[in-house]
Design a protein around this motif. Structure first.
Motif, PDB file in Angstrom:
ATOM      1  N   GLN A 161       0.865  -1.178   0.000  1.00 47.06           N
ATOM      2  CA  GLN A 161       0.000   0.000   0.000  1.00 47.06           C
ATOM      3  C   GLN A 161       0.901   1.227   0.000  1.00 47.06           C
ATOM      4  OE1 GLN A 161      -3.454  -0.345  -0.140  1.00 47.06           O
ATOM      5  NE2 GLN A 161      -2.987  -2.541  -0.383  1.00 47.06           N
ATOM      6  N   GLU A 162       0.997   1.879  -1.149  1.00 41.53           N
ATOM      7  CA  GLU A 162       1.944   2.992  -1.291  1.00 41.53           C
ATOM      8  C   GLU A 162       1.329   4.315  -0.858  1.00 41.53           C
ATOM      9  OE1 GLU A 162       3.536   2.677  -5.292  1.00 41.53           O
ATOM     10  OE2 GLU A 162       4.652   0.857  -4.724  1.00 41.53           O
ATOM     11  N   ASN A 163       2.162   5.338  -0.862  1.00 41.15           N
ATOM     12  CA  ASN A 163       1.751   6.655  -0.373  1.00 41.15           C
ATOM     13  C   ASN A 163       2.483   7.715  -1.183  1.00 41.15           C
ATOM     14  OD1 ASN A 163       1.851   9.085   1.564  1.00 41.15           O
ATOM     15  ND2 ASN A 163       0.488   7.645   2.606  1.00 41.15           N
ATOM     16  N   ALA A 186       3.808  -5.385   1.440  1.00 39.51           N
ATOM     17  CA  ALA A 186       2.780  -6.434   1.522  1.00 39.51           C
ATOM     18  C   ALA A 186       2.950  -7.305   2.766  1.00 39.51           C
ATOM     19  CB  ALA A 186       2.867  -7.316   0.277  1.00 39.51           C
ATOM     20  N   GLU A 187       4.184  -7.628   3.091  1.00 37.06           N
ATOM     21  CA  GLU A 187       4.437  -8.542   4.217  1.00 37.06           C
ATOM     22  C   GLU A 187       3.982  -7.904   5.530  1.00 37.06           C
ATOM     23  OE1 GLU A 187       6.435  -7.663   1.765  1.00 37.06           O
ATOM     24  OE2 GLU A 187       7.704  -9.308   1.098  1.00 37.06           O
ATOM     25  N   GLY A 188       4.266  -6.623   5.700  1.00 40.19           N
ATOM     26  CA  GLY A 188       3.871  -5.917   6.921  1.00 40.19           C
ATOM     27  C   GLY A 188       2.362  -5.827   7.042  1.00 40.19           C
ATOM     28  N   PRO A 193      11.800 -10.821  -0.030  1.00 39.85           N
ATOM     29  CA  PRO A 193      11.398  -9.686   0.805  1.00 39.85           C
ATOM     30  C   PRO A 193      12.544  -8.718   1.088  1.00 39.85           C
ATOM     31  CG  PRO A 193      10.890 -11.791   1.881  1.00 39.85           C
ATOM     32  CD  PRO A 193      11.656 -12.112   0.648  1.00 39.85           C
ATOM     33  N   CYS A 194      12.190  -7.442   1.248  1.00 39.12           N
ATOM     34  CA  CYS A 194      13.196  -6.425   1.579  1.00 39.12           C
ATOM     35  C   CYS A 194      13.681  -6.638   3.011  1.00 39.12           C
ATOM     36  CB  CYS A 194      12.613  -5.024   1.403  1.00 39.12           C
ATOM     37  SG  CYS A 194      11.500  -4.512   2.724  1.00 39.12           S
ATOM     38  N   GLY A 195      14.683  -5.903   3.394  1.00 32.62           N
ATOM     39  CA  GLY A 195      15.299  -6.077   4.712  1.00 32.62           C
ATOM     40  C   GLY A 195      14.337  -5.833   5.860  1.00 32.62           C
TER      41      GLY A 195
HETATM   42  N1  THU Z   1       7.566  -4.126  -1.613  1.00 30.95           N
HETATM   43  C1  THU Z   1       6.879  -5.004  -0.827  1.00 30.95           C
HETATM   44  O1  THU Z   1       5.653  -4.925  -0.703  1.00 30.95           O
HETATM   45  N2  THU Z   1       7.586  -5.969  -0.188  1.00 30.95           N
HETATM   46  C2  THU Z   1       8.932  -6.122  -0.271  1.00 30.95           C
HETATM   47  O2  THU Z   1       9.500  -6.958   0.418  1.00 30.95           O
HETATM   48  C3  THU Z   1       9.693  -5.325  -1.213  1.00 30.95           C
HETATM   49  C4  THU Z   1       8.994  -4.176  -1.810  1.00 30.95           C
HETATM   50  C5  THU Z   1       6.829  -3.055  -2.273  1.00 30.95           C
HETATM   51  C6  THU Z   1       7.105  -1.689  -1.733  1.00 30.95           C
HETATM   52  C7  THU Z   1       6.714  -0.819  -2.893  1.00 30.95           C
HETATM   53  O3  THU Z   1       5.314  -0.581  -2.829  1.00 30.95           O
HETATM   54  C8  THU Z   1       7.015  -1.672  -4.111  1.00 30.95           C
HETATM   55  O4  THU Z   1       7.147  -3.002  -3.639  1.00 30.95           O
HETATM   56  C9  THU Z   1       8.271  -1.283  -4.851  1.00 30.95           C
HETATM   57  O5  THU Z   1       9.353  -1.207  -3.984  1.00 30.95           O
END
Ligand code: THU
Length: 160
Positions: free
Chosen positions: A62-64, A73-75, A110-112
């Motif tokens: 969910q972006e802003n 998404a994971e959060g 997933p990101c850090g």
């Molecule tokens: N994003 C995720 O939802 N999960 C991740 O682990 C990596 C990145 C999303 C964040 C942003 O909305 C988009 O992917 C591009 O970075």
């Protein structure tokens, strides 16, 4: 001086080798992709979590307009689990992606920050969470635990 090594195994499954419950989890993740709100990156991420009680909970990014205020998404998925099924751990999760701008050809991990959040959930409930990463028609990766995504992690035990 001593040199140490991490030995992290992961499995690669052909799409037709996936266990049935993982196919179901993947379907939930793919279905959730439509709910991503990603007008800025055009990149959709969905995470489907299977809890130990077999409920499946999904979340999407969910972006802003203030970019750092966006949530991965994971959060979102973890927050939904904690809200809808308090105090229930998870046994596996599936992360999939799509783009509105290009044809996605490879899975994304997933990101850090997501790794840290996922690890907190895994540690809290003392149950390893299998992490499945996949996109349609490509081999799927499976790690046995979130720990495998974050060696040398900072956890609760560092605060005691
Ligand atoms: N994003 C995720 O939802 N999960 C991740 O682990 C990596 C990145 C999303 C964040 C942003 O909305 C988009 O992917 C591009 O970075």
């Amino acid at each position: 001086m001593q040199e140490h090594h991490f030995n992290i195994a992961y499995r690669e499954y052909a799409p037709n080798e996936l266990p049935d419950e993982v196919v179901t989890l993947f379907q939930h993740a793919k279905a959730a992709l439509k709910d991503a709100y990603s007008p800025y990156s055009k990149f959709r991420v969905a995470c489907a979590i299977r809890l130990v009680n077999d409920e499946i909970v999904t979340g999407t990014n969910q972006e802003n307009a203030a970019y750092p205020a966006g949530i991965c998404a994971e959060g979102i998925a973890l927050g939904a689990c904690a809200s809808l099924h308090p105090n229930v751990g998870a046994k596996e999760l599936f992360i999939t992606i799509a783009s509105d701008a290009f044809q996605v050809e490879q899975i994304a991990a997933p990101c850090g920050i997501c790794r840290q959040q996922l690890l907190e959930f895994e540690t809290r409930f003392k149950t390893p969470i299998s992490v499945w990463l996949g996109i349609e028609g490509k081999p799927v990766i499976r790690l046995a635990s979130v720990k495998d995504l974050l060696p040398l992690a900072f956890t609760k035990s560092d605060l005691l």
